[in-house]
Design an enzyme around this catalytic site. Structure first.
Site, short mmCIF file in Angstrom:
data_model
loop_
_atom_site.label_atom_id
_atom_site.label_comp_id
_atom_site.label_asym_id
_atom_site.label_seq_id
_atom_site.Cartn_x
_atom_site.Cartn_y
_atom_site.Cartn_z
N LYS A 1 -2.22 2.16 9.14
CA LYS A 1 -2.64 1.01 8.44
C LYS A 1 -1.52 0.06 8.26
O LYS A 1 -0.11 0.69 8.05
CB LYS A 1 -2.97 1.48 7.04
CG LYS A 1 -4.45 2.19 7.03
CD LYS A 1 -4.64 2.74 5.70
CE LYS A 1 -6.23 2.97 5.49
NZ LYS A 1 -6.58 3.13 4.08
N LYS B 1 -4.55 10.51 6.59
CA LYS B 1 -5.49 11.37 7.34
C LYS B 1 -6.92 10.47 7.09
O LYS B 1 -7.15 9.85 6.31
CB LYS B 1 -5.74 12.58 6.33
CG LYS B 1 -6.55 13.54 7.05
CD LYS B 1 -6.45 14.92 6.72
CE LYS B 1 -7.49 16.01 7.30
NZ LYS B 1 -7.27 15.95 8.72
N LYS C 1 0.87 -1.24 0.05
CA LYS C 1 -0.10 -0.18 -0.01
C LYS C 1 0.83 1.05 -0.17
O LYS C 1 0.46 2.15 -0.65
CB LYS C 1 -0.92 -0.05 1.11
CG LYS C 1 -1.75 -1.32 1.28
CD LYS C 1 -2.79 -1.31 -0.02
CE LYS C 1 -3.47 -2.77 0.01
NZ LYS C 1 -4.06 -2.91 -1.44
N HIS D 1 -17.41 5.92 0.53
CA HIS D 1 -16.17 4.94 -0.10
C HIS D 1 -16.88 4.46 -1.48
O HIS D 1 -17.94 3.82 -1.56
CB HIS D 1 -16.27 3.58 0.64
CG HIS D 1 -15.39 2.48 0.31
ND1 HIS D 1 -14.37 2.01 0.93
CD2 HIS D 1 -15.65 1.83 -1.02
CE1 HIS D 1 -13.69 1.05 -0.03
NE2 HIS D 1 -14.51 0.97 -1.13
N GLU E 1 -6.92 2.19 -2.38
CA GLU E 1 -6.36 0.94 -2.77
C GLU E 1 -6.66 0.49 -3.97
O GLU E 1 -7.88 0.83 -4.59
CB GLU E 1 -5.98 0.11 -1.63
CG GLU E 1 -7.39 -0.45 -0.99
CD GLU E 1 -7.19 -1.45 -0.24
OE1 GLU E 1 -6.68 -1.26 0.85
OE2 GLU E 1 -7.83 -2.50 -0.21
N ARG F 1 -8.28 -8.16 -8.31
CA ARG F 1 -8.99 -9.58 -8.13
C ARG F 1 -10.47 -9.06 -8.49
O ARG F 1 -10.99 -7.62 -8.85
CB ARG F 1 -8.83 -10.10 -6.78
CG ARG F 1 -9.34 -9.30 -5.65
CD ARG F 1 -9.65 -9.62 -4.37
NE ARG F 1 -9.38 -8.91 -3.37
CZ ARG F 1 -10.48 -8.21 -2.92
NH1 ARG F 1 -11.61 -8.25 -3.46
NH2 ARG F 1 -10.40 -7.27 -1.90
N GLY G 1 -10.06 -4.38 4.79
CA GLY G 1 -10.45 -4.02 6.05
C GLY G 1 -9.60 -4.60 7.31
O GLY G 1 -9.86 -4.21 8.41
N ILE H 1 -10.66 10.75 6.62
CA ILE H 1 -11.47 11.73 6.05
C ILE H 1 -12.88 11.35 6.73
O ILE H 1 -13.53 10.35 6.43
CB ILE H 1 -11.40 11.52 4.45
CG1 ILE H 1 -10.04 11.98 4.13
CG2 ILE H 1 -12.38 12.45 4.10
CD1 ILE H 1 -9.61 11.97 2.68
#
Lengths: 71, 447
Positions: free
Chosen positions: B157, B200, B115, B207, B287, B291, B164, B202
């Site tokens: 992260k 950050k 990432k 999403h 990200e 797939r 998730g 948000i």
């Protein structure tokens, strides 16, 4: 003596305490992993860890004893 | 390709088998001891036991799965989603063995799975990214310093994370201090890499993700967006396409950014570019998922295309079935509901035996991607997804109305499911008017 039991079937993800350690009520002693989520197992009462019955990676069933707390 | 091994389970394995059958392709299923009686095992032309229930001893055993594929004369492997689908090593092992991995190149999987690295790639391609660190943060001191310049709340992260898992929202320096070590050690345990970074957080965000597709000839198209803001634990529950409450101008910016992102990595096969859209309609790359997504059916229902068929065509070396962007049209509106074996209020998993499973109805435009049969067992070893219900309507309002009627007729007994949650969400003002954000379920569960 209090036995902390598994609330559902899963894999032991972390063991956060050691034998002989004093834990507070509400402290997370073990984290289980089941169905893509982490399930914390908390000490119901304060006490001293007298036995840990599982290792990281073990599969446990519902109601299996994970940790024993003494006075 | 004449014979495909499906390295997955449950509803997605069944869904892939259905397309293969329609295309006259033979299928091979692999399964764990726990899944012996699942529909996908009987639906496939051949099925092989690969090991005990835990995924490490079954569905993640790439070498064993590849051996079965070779032995049985398969010429392709479809990894589905999750499990081995974003495992670059597996993808390259499959290719080296002379089989087709039905997905993007191993190199793309590697690049987008990191990432931190993918953020840099996207920045270089002028795709807007969430404000955050360009590299990982090494120490807590480092993290605190960076978080101060970005401003709280922040997301901490795992660079190798996704789906998730491996992320925590921190409201303050105190929260960051408390979480830092555990996020790092979880990253190590789950993903084998403890690199973490900061973004950050948000607030009041939506999403939104864009489905893209590429082929060997270099064609890249998008298949519009999906709004996946109804989430619990950063995992999606209800998705829809197209997204409500989003201007044509914002959508075009999203499509362009998604195409730019795909071009930056010469993307092949099915992929999803995830974005966060803030309250001012600013868009940020989150990200890229290399797939087929769980929620791909909403895109299929509004475009009329079978994305698994597209995946197979591309893996065969053919060009995209539709390579002219303007030929891809939207028709109506689709909603997807993920039926989980879990408590509808606490979202705690609820494994058990499904003693009654009635998902049929007399309502038209309802598609069921189902993983279980009646008397099937939802075991604690896997994700608690039972079925996906996809509802298509001419308009969003029509799709919502049909969904409400459908869930009144559904009967699942023997374990807890989140079906009552769907009815509640469908009646929420912010869902009805389409203004809902990723906070919708958290806000609702506080009521």
């Amino acid at each position: 003596m209090t036995q902390l039991k598994s609330t559902m079937a899963g894999t032991v993800f972390t063991v956060n305490v050691a034998v002989g350690e004093e834990v507070a009520a509400g402290q997370v002693v073990i984290v289980l992993e089941s169905m893509k989520m982490e399930i914390p197992v908390e000490a119901e009462i304060a006490g001293k860890v007298t036995a840990i019955n599982v290792n990281v990676g073990d599969f446990v069933n519902e109601n299996d004893v994970l940790v024993t707390l003494g006075e | 390709m004449k014979k495909i091994l499906i390295a997955n389970r449950g509803e997605i394995a069944s869904r892939i088998i259905h397309t293969c059958k329609r295309l006259g392709i033979e299928t091979i299923a692999v399964h764990s001891e726990a899944d012996e009686h699942m529909p996908f095992v009987t639906e496939a032309d051949a099925a092989f036991l690969i090991g005990p229930p835990p995924v490490q001893q079954s569905y993640l055993k790439g070498e064993e799965i590849l051996e079965i594929a070779l032995r049985e004369g398969a010429d392709g492997i479809h990894p589905g989603y999750g499990l081995l689908s974003e495992n670059a090593e597996f993808a390259s092992r499959v290719s080296e063995a002379g089989l087709k991995f039905i997905g993007p190149d191993a190199l793309t999987i590697t690049e987008m799975g990191d990432k931190v690295g993918s953020r840099s790639t996207m920045k270089a391609a002028s795709v807007p990214v969430v404000p955050g660190t360009d590299d990982g943060v090494e120490s807590l001191e480092d993290a605190i310093r960076v978080a101060k310049t970005i401003g709280y709340p922040i997301m901490l992260k795992a660079s190798a994370g996704g789906g998730g898992v491996g992320m925590v929202r921190c409201e303050s320096e105190q929260a960051l201090s408390q979480q830092f070590d555990s996020v790092k050690s979880r990253a190590k345990m789950y993903f084998g890499n403890d690199l973490v970074f900061i973004e950050k957080y948000i607030t009041n965000a939506r999403h939104i993700e864009v489905q893209i597709f590429g082929d060997d000839a270099g064609n890249i198209v998008h298949l519009f967006e999906r709004n996946c803001s109804v989430q619990r634990r950063n995992q999606k529950v209800i998705e829809e396409s197209p997204s409500p409450n989003l201007s044509a101008e914002t959508k075009n910016r999203l499509y362009q950014a998604a195409i730019d992102a795909a071009k930056a990595v010469n993307y092949k096969n099915a992929g999803t570019v995830e974005f966060i859209v803030d309250e001012n309609d600013e868009i940020y790359f989150l990200e890229m998922n290399t797939r087929l997504q769980v929620e791909h059916p909403v895109t299929e229902e509004v475009t009329g295309y079978d994305l698994v068929e597209w995946q197979i065509e591309v893996a065969r070396g053919n060009e995209l079935p539709v390579k002219n962007q303007d030929d891809i049209q939207l028709n109506g509106h689709a909603l997807e509901f993920r039926v989980y074996a879990e408590d509808p209020k606490t979202f705690m998993p609820s494994p058990g035996t499904i003693t009654k499973l009635k998902l049929q109805s007399d309502i038209d435009g309802i598609r069921i991607d189902n993983g279980y049969a009646e008397n099937g067992k939802v075991t604690p070893f896997y994700d608690p997804l039972i079925s996906k219900v996809i509802v298509h309507g001419n308009t969003r309002d029509e799709a919502i109305e049909k969904s409400k009627r459908f869930f009144e007729q559904v009967e699942i007994e023997g374990l807890k499911t989140n079906i009552s949650l769907f009815t509640e969400v469908l009646n929420e003002e912010s869902f009805k008017d389409g203004t809902y954000t990723t906070a919708i379920l958290t806000d609702w569960s506080k009521k």
